[in-house]
Design a protein around this motif. Structure first.
Motif, PDB file in Angstrom:
ATOM      1  N   LEU A 128      -6.266   4.483   7.140  1.00 24.99           N
ATOM      2  CA  LEU A 128      -6.176   4.129   6.114  1.00 24.99           C
ATOM      3  C   LEU A 128      -5.008   3.504   5.478  1.00 24.99           C
ATOM      4  O   LEU A 128      -5.194   1.890   5.116  1.00 24.99           O
ATOM      5  CB  LEU A 128      -7.448   4.574   5.298  1.00 24.99           C
ATOM      6  N   LEU A 129      -4.258   4.156   5.623  1.00 24.89           N
ATOM      7  CA  LEU A 129      -2.546   3.749   5.263  1.00 24.89           C
ATOM      8  C   LEU A 129      -2.480   2.496   6.434  1.00 24.89           C
ATOM      9  O   LEU A 129      -2.498   0.840   5.759  1.00 24.89           O
ATOM     10  CB  LEU A 129      -1.896   4.734   4.769  1.00 24.89           C
ATOM     11  N   ILE A 130      -2.692   3.219   7.438  1.00 26.38           N
ATOM     12  CA  ILE A 130      -1.805   2.234   8.105  1.00 26.38           C
ATOM     13  C   ILE A 130      -2.560   0.942   8.418  1.00 26.38           C
ATOM     14  O   ILE A 130      -2.495  -0.427   8.773  1.00 26.38           O
ATOM     15  CB  ILE A 130      -1.670   3.016   9.880  1.00 26.38           C
ATOM     16  N   GLU A 131      -3.958   0.829   8.619  1.00 25.78           N
ATOM     17  CA  GLU A 131      -4.527  -0.463   8.558  1.00 25.78           C
ATOM     18  C   GLU A 131      -3.974  -1.438   7.397  1.00 25.78           C
ATOM     19  O   GLU A 131      -4.524  -2.295   7.193  1.00 25.78           O
ATOM     20  CB  GLU A 131      -6.494   0.385   8.149  1.00 25.78           C
ATOM     21  N   GLU A 132      -4.403  -0.765   5.984  1.00 18.38           N
ATOM     22  CA  GLU A 132      -3.467  -1.405   4.570  1.00 18.38           C
ATOM     23  C   GLU A 132      -2.479  -2.580   5.216  1.00 18.38           C
ATOM     24  O   GLU A 132      -2.133  -3.265   4.512  1.00 18.38           O
ATOM     25  CB  GLU A 132      -4.069  -0.536   4.092  1.00 18.38           C
ATOM     26  N   ILE A 133      -1.638  -1.366   5.388  1.00 19.90           N
ATOM     27  CA  ILE A 133      -0.388  -1.837   5.673  1.00 19.90           C
ATOM     28  C   ILE A 133      -0.536  -3.317   6.530  1.00 19.90           C
ATOM     29  O   ILE A 133       0.631  -4.220   6.231  1.00 19.90           O
ATOM     30  CB  ILE A 133      -0.044  -1.055   6.528  1.00 19.90           C
ATOM     31  N   LYS A 134      -1.122  -3.257   7.387  1.00 24.44           N
ATOM     32  CA  LYS A 134      -1.826  -4.587   8.582  1.00 24.44           C
ATOM     33  C   LYS A 134      -2.348  -5.425   8.476  1.00 24.44           C
ATOM     34  O   LYS A 134      -2.251  -6.720   7.984  1.00 24.44           O
ATOM     35  CB  LYS A 134      -2.571  -4.068   9.705  1.00 24.44           C
ATOM     36  N   LYS A 135      -3.191  -5.379   7.130  1.00 30.84           N
ATOM     37  CA  LYS A 135      -4.342  -6.247   6.516  1.00 30.84           C
ATOM     38  C   LYS A 135      -3.228  -6.950   5.254  1.00 30.84           C
ATOM     39  O   LYS A 135      -3.525  -8.680   5.492  1.00 30.84           O
ATOM     40  CB  LYS A 135      -5.594  -5.159   5.823  1.00 30.84           C
ATOM     41  N   GLN A 136      -2.525  -6.189   5.183  1.00 24.70           N
ATOM     42  CA  GLN A 136      -1.752  -6.867   4.101  1.00 24.70           C
ATOM     43  C   GLN A 136      -0.271  -7.637   4.687  1.00 24.70           C
ATOM     44  O   GLN A 136       0.471  -8.412   4.152  1.00 24.70           O
ATOM     45  CB  GLN A 136      -1.288  -6.752   2.605  1.00 24.70           C
ATOM     46  N   ASN A 137      -0.021  -7.632   6.346  1.00 23.58           N
ATOM     47  CA  ASN A 137       0.362  -7.893   7.203  1.00 23.58           C
ATOM     48  C   ASN A 137       1.962  -7.482   6.145  1.00 23.58           C
ATOM     49  O   ASN A 137       3.259  -8.151   6.460  1.00 23.58           O
ATOM     50  CB  ASN A 137       0.977  -9.830   7.097  1.00 23.58           C
ATOM     51  N   LYS A 138       1.581  -6.802   6.498  1.00 22.16           N
ATOM     52  CA  LYS A 138       3.241  -5.452   5.548  1.00 22.16           C
ATOM     53  C   LYS A 138       4.215  -5.000   7.016  1.00 22.16           C
ATOM     54  O   LYS A 138       3.294  -4.781   7.877  1.00 22.16           O
ATOM     55  CB  LYS A 138       2.933  -4.677   4.886  1.00 22.16           C
ATOM     56  N   GLU A 139       4.738  -4.802   6.805  1.00 20.36           N
ATOM     57  CA  GLU A 139       5.742  -3.536   7.757  1.00 20.36           C
ATOM     58  C   GLU A 139       5.632  -2.215   8.086  1.00 20.36           C
ATOM     59  O   GLU A 139       5.286  -1.651   8.766  1.00 20.36           O
ATOM     60  CB  GLU A 139       7.273  -3.792   8.528  1.00 20.36           C
ATOM     61  N   PHE A 140       5.729  -1.985   6.839  1.00 18.76           N
ATOM     62  CA  PHE A 140       5.330  -0.262   6.317  1.00 18.76           C
ATOM     63  C   PHE A 140       4.565  -0.569   4.792  1.00 18.76           C
ATOM     64  O   PHE A 140       4.749  -1.434   4.335  1.00 18.76           O
ATOM     65  CB  PHE A 140       6.624   0.098   6.241  1.00 18.76           C
ATOM     66  N   GLY A 141       4.443   0.940   4.401  1.00 19.42           N
ATOM     67  CA  GLY A 141       4.328   1.393   3.080  1.00 19.42           C
ATOM     68  C   GLY A 141       4.581   2.610   2.651  1.00 19.42           C
ATOM     69  O   GLY A 141       5.920   3.074   3.691  1.00 19.42           O
ATOM     70  N   PHE A 142       4.461   3.353   1.486  1.00 18.06           N
ATOM     71  CA  PHE A 142       5.168   4.293   1.580  1.00 18.06           C
ATOM     72  C   PHE A 142       3.952   5.604   1.066  1.00 18.06           C
ATOM     73  O   PHE A 142       2.979   5.783   1.177  1.00 18.06           O
ATOM     74  CB  PHE A 142       5.642   4.121  -0.605  1.00 18.06           C
ATOM     75  N   TYR A 143       5.167   6.871   1.320  1.00 18.99           N
ATOM     76  CA  TYR A 143       4.470   8.288   1.226  1.00 18.99           C
ATOM     77  C   TYR A 143       5.098   8.348  -0.187  1.00 18.99           C
ATOM     78  O   TYR A 143       6.338   9.392   0.793  1.00 18.99           O
ATOM     79  CB  TYR A 143       4.024   8.481   2.625  1.00 18.99           C
ATOM     80  N   ARG A 186       9.304   5.449   4.406  1.00 21.35           N
ATOM     81  CA  ARG A 186       8.484   4.495   5.125  1.00 21.35           C
ATOM     82  C   ARG A 186       7.465   4.940   5.802  1.00 21.35           C
ATOM     83  O   ARG A 186       7.585   5.887   6.823  1.00 21.35           O
ATOM     84  CB  ARG A 186       9.661   3.609   5.265  1.00 21.35           C
ATOM     85  N   VAL A 187       6.192   4.597   6.031  1.00 24.66           N
ATOM     86  CA  VAL A 187       5.427   4.545   7.326  1.00 24.66           C
ATOM     87  C   VAL A 187       5.053   3.483   7.797  1.00 24.66           C
ATOM     88  O   VAL A 187       5.276   2.334   7.174  1.00 24.66           O
ATOM     89  CB  VAL A 187       3.397   5.004   6.311  1.00 24.66           C
ATOM     90  N   TYR A 188       5.625   3.525   8.603  1.00 22.40           N
ATOM     91  CA  TYR A 188       5.991   1.995   9.472  1.00 22.40           C
ATOM     92  C   TYR A 188       4.103   2.032  10.041  1.00 22.40           C
ATOM     93  O   TYR A 188       3.317   2.369  10.893  1.00 22.40           O
ATOM     94  CB  TYR A 188       6.389   2.137  10.629  1.00 22.40           C
ATOM     95  N   ALA A 189       3.832   0.385  10.240  1.00 23.76           N
ATOM     96  CA  ALA A 189       2.826   0.152  11.410  1.00 23.76           C
ATOM     97  C   ALA A 189       2.658   0.126  12.626  1.00 23.76           C
ATOM     98  O   ALA A 189       1.922   0.474  12.899  1.00 23.76           O
ATOM     99  CB  ALA A 189       2.404  -1.672  10.742  1.00 23.76           C
ATOM    100  N   ASP A 190       3.791  -0.166  13.058  1.00 25.62           N
ATOM    101  CA  ASP A 190       3.507   0.245  14.843  1.00 25.62           C
ATOM    102  C   ASP A 190       3.662   1.690  15.044  1.00 25.62           C
ATOM    103  O   ASP A 190       3.895   1.370  16.178  1.00 25.62           O
ATOM    104  CB  ASP A 190       5.025  -0.487  15.152  1.00 25.62           C
ATOM    105  N   PRO A 238       0.905  -1.549   0.258  1.00 26.48           N
ATOM    106  CA  PRO A 238       0.238   0.234   0.332  1.00 26.48           C
ATOM    107  C   PRO A 238       0.818   1.070   0.075  1.00 26.48           C
ATOM    108  O   PRO A 238       2.022   0.946   0.288  1.00 26.48           O
ATOM    109  CB  PRO A 238      -0.578  -0.640   1.418  1.00 26.48           C
ATOM    110  N   ALA A 239       0.271   2.142  -1.020  1.00 30.46           N
ATOM    111  CA  ALA A 239       1.128   3.424  -0.675  1.00 30.46           C
ATOM    112  C   ALA A 239      -0.002   4.817  -0.864  1.00 30.46           C
ATOM    113  O   ALA A 239      -1.471   4.585  -0.987  1.00 30.46           O
ATOM    114  CB  ALA A 239       2.194   3.711  -2.092  1.00 30.46           C
ATOM    115  N   LEU A 240       0.499   6.034  -0.105  1.00 29.52           N
ATOM    116  CA  LEU A 240      -0.451   7.212  -0.290  1.00 29.52           C
ATOM    117  C   LEU A 240       0.168   8.299  -1.266  1.00 29.52           C
ATOM    118  O   LEU A 240       1.832   8.070  -0.825  1.00 29.52           O
ATOM    119  CB  LEU A 240      -0.807   7.761   1.168  1.00 29.52           C
TER     120      LEU A 240
END
Length: 560
Positions: free
Chosen positions: A437-452, A480-484, A299-301
């Motif tokens: 929504l980005l954080i939610e999508e990162i977690k849904k995909q079991n990723k550590e992070f997404g991008f902005y 990098r946008v981290y889910a944690d 995921p990315a914003l």
């Protein structure tokens, strides 16, 4: 391949100013010359059924400063004329089977170069116009014979709509701009630019730091054997600030600032620009030590500026109708009218009549296109459904008329091109909601992070069937946008890539605030000014790859 990018122009020596009286004598001269040549060519076996002349009086002023010193300060004035000769019939002519943008085969830099000497240069001008018209007519004959010799190809073409559709015959005239609006004070602007570029001297890590202003004044004449007669002006100014540094591993890292206005007096103050200069200088220093990224899908914003380029490249080029006339084109949306191609509630328009949006002047504005057709707003997508295409006088099944999107520069023949691409959404989300929504999508995909993706410099896309329909957008500022909940991390060394249809289905949500990206788009008919206006968008899957390894040896000596 189509590209949108930022371009630096370098210009030649100053020419003499042409008096207003001579300019309008010039209009009468080109009308007379077109009528004479059209009448003479009627005696030939392959007589033209249509001709037009497009003449441009072009004044450019360019001043550039690097680290507080003037490097270039030039003015240029030139006039040129581009004839178009069509033989055969409106249903099937010499442009039917030629590659778009090459027109009759002389669509590149070839033009009739005209004098700046008013009436005393008329004989030379007529000779130049005659020579270029003669050349284009000969190539037109060859192109038509090739087309007629291959009628089977025409019979097999899926789209048999006319090569030249009917249009309203326009009459429009604007007087020449006053002398004080034709150029800028290069000495005064040199002092301003020196002040701006001097700011980079505060930062030893920056190896390139420059600022330039470009002021263009175009006066365009369009006449045709149908009776069209259009004369209009377009002045515009742009300040570009560019800087770069180099990481210890040799990766070059650039950032830029861009400011656009129709009148140079409306450009931002130096105090405002220098605040921005210090911001990007500090970002460049941070980029030097930022980590590089590995290939990633997730995921990315995208900021409004980044998503504007995203839409221009991935979506906009696939709505340019003339390209779909060719069976070799991918024709992504040709049969999608009335069908859902974007999320419900999302709309896309291309509006060359729009001068301002979101408090910003727009680079893609014009009154008439290069086929003498009045510019129109086109609602390309309404509530997610495909509605219309950007059309020239080359018709397409179901789209029999031009909507004023035939654009070209120099000696190129016009083809369908974008202008001001405007993206909007019915149910916008706040910045805070998009982030959640980005954080939610990162977690849904079991990723550590997404991008902005905050800033991009441009990109390119493929639309033909002979190659993979893909895109590549070049980011400059990415996090990098981290889910944690860790702080966002600035990264470097990646390209945003993908295929269009997959990307359209990946859009999840969009914001309400829009940003403006101003650039130049290069394609079949040359590099033209364009703007993209877009909100921030969230996609559930984006793919990134490592950039091409253009690493150099870092500087050995300290910057002076």
């Amino acid at each position: 391949m189509r590209k949108i990018k930022l371009i630096v122009f370098v210009f030649g020596l100053i020419g003499l100013c042409t008096p207003v009286r001579a300019q309008e004598k010039f209009l009468e001269m080109i009308k007379d010359e077109m009528n004479k040549e059209f009448a003479e060519l009627q005696k030939e076996k392959h007589a033209p059924y249509y001709m037009n002349f497009r003449a441009v009086d072009e004044r450019r002023t360019f001043v550039m400063s690097t680290f507080g010193a003037i490097m270039q300060s030039v003015k240029n004035h030139r006039r040129y004329l581009v004839p178009q000769v069509r033989i055969g019939s409106p249903e099937y002519d010499n442009f039917t089977t030629r590659e778009m943008g090459s027109g009759a085969g002389r669509g590149g830099p070839s033009v009739a170069q005209l004098s700046l000497n008013g009436e005393s240069g008329e004989a030379a001008d007529r000779n130049a116009i005659w020579y270029e018209t003669e050349s284009r007519y000969k190539v037109a004959v060859s192109a038509l014979q090739q087309a007629l010799g291959n009628e089977q190809m025409f019979l097999q073409m899926s789209d048999k709509s006319p090569s030249l559709s009917k249009t309203k015959i326009e009459k429009y005239y604007e007087p020449q701009l006053p002398a004080e609006k034709l150029t800028i004070d290069r000495e005064a602007w040199g002092k301003r630019l020196n002040e701006i570029s001097s700011e980079f001297k505060k930062y030893p890590e920056i190896i390139e730091g420059s600022a330039h202003i470009e002021y263009n004044v175009l006066r365009t004449y369009f006449i045709s054997t149908e009776g069209a007669e259009i004369v209009h002006n377009l002045p515009y100014a742009r300040i570009m600030v560019q800087a770069s540094t180099m990481a210890d591993d040799g990766m070059r890292l650039p950032l830029h600032l861009s400011y656009f206005a129709y009148d140079p007096d409306n450009l931002p103050s130096n105090d405002s620009i220098m605040k921005d200069v210090n911001v990007i200088a500090k970002k460049l220093i941070a980029l030097r030590t930022a980590p590089t990224v590995d290939p990633f899908s997730g995921p990315a914003l995208m900021s409004g500026a980044a998503s504007g380029v995203f839409f221009h490249e991935i979506f906009g080029h696939r709505t340019e109708g003339q390209r779909m006339k060719k069976d070799v084109d991918g024709q992504t949306f040709k049969d999608m009218i009335g069908k859902l191609v974007l999320p419900e509630g999302m709309s896309v328009a291309d509006d060359p009549t729009l001068r301002y949006c979101a408090g910003t002047e727009l680079n893609g504005y014009y009154k008439y296109d290069e086929q003498g057709v009045k510019a129109e707003r086109v609602d390309v997508v309404i509530d997610g459904k495909m509605n219309d295409f950007l059309m020239t006088r080359t018709a397409l099944e179901g789209h029999a008329r031009s909507n004023g999107h035939g654009r070209a520069v120099g000696g190129f023949d016009p083809v369908s091109r974008q202008s001001n691409l405007i993206i909007s959404i019915k149910d916008p989300r706040t910045e805070k909601e998009l982030r959640a929504l980005l954080i939610e999508e990162i977690k849904k995909q079991n990723k550590e992070f997404g991008f902005y993706f905050k800033e991009v410099s441009g990109g390119f896309t493929q639309t033909g069937r002979m190659a993979i329909n893909s895109f590549n957008v070049t980011p400059l500022e990415v996090y990098r946008v981290y889910a944690d909940g860790r702080p966002d991390e600035l990264v470097r060394g990646l390209d945003m890539i993908g295929t269009p249809l997959a990307m359209f289905s990946n859009i999840v949500a969009a914001g309400g605030q829009v940003e403006v990206f101003t650039g130049m788009c290069g394609a079949e008919s040359g590099s033209i000014p364009v703007t993209a206006v877009s909100p921030c968008i969230l996609v559930n899957r984006i793919e990134v790859q490592r950039v091409m390894n253009y690493k150099a040896i870092p500087p050995i000596l300290e910057r002076p």
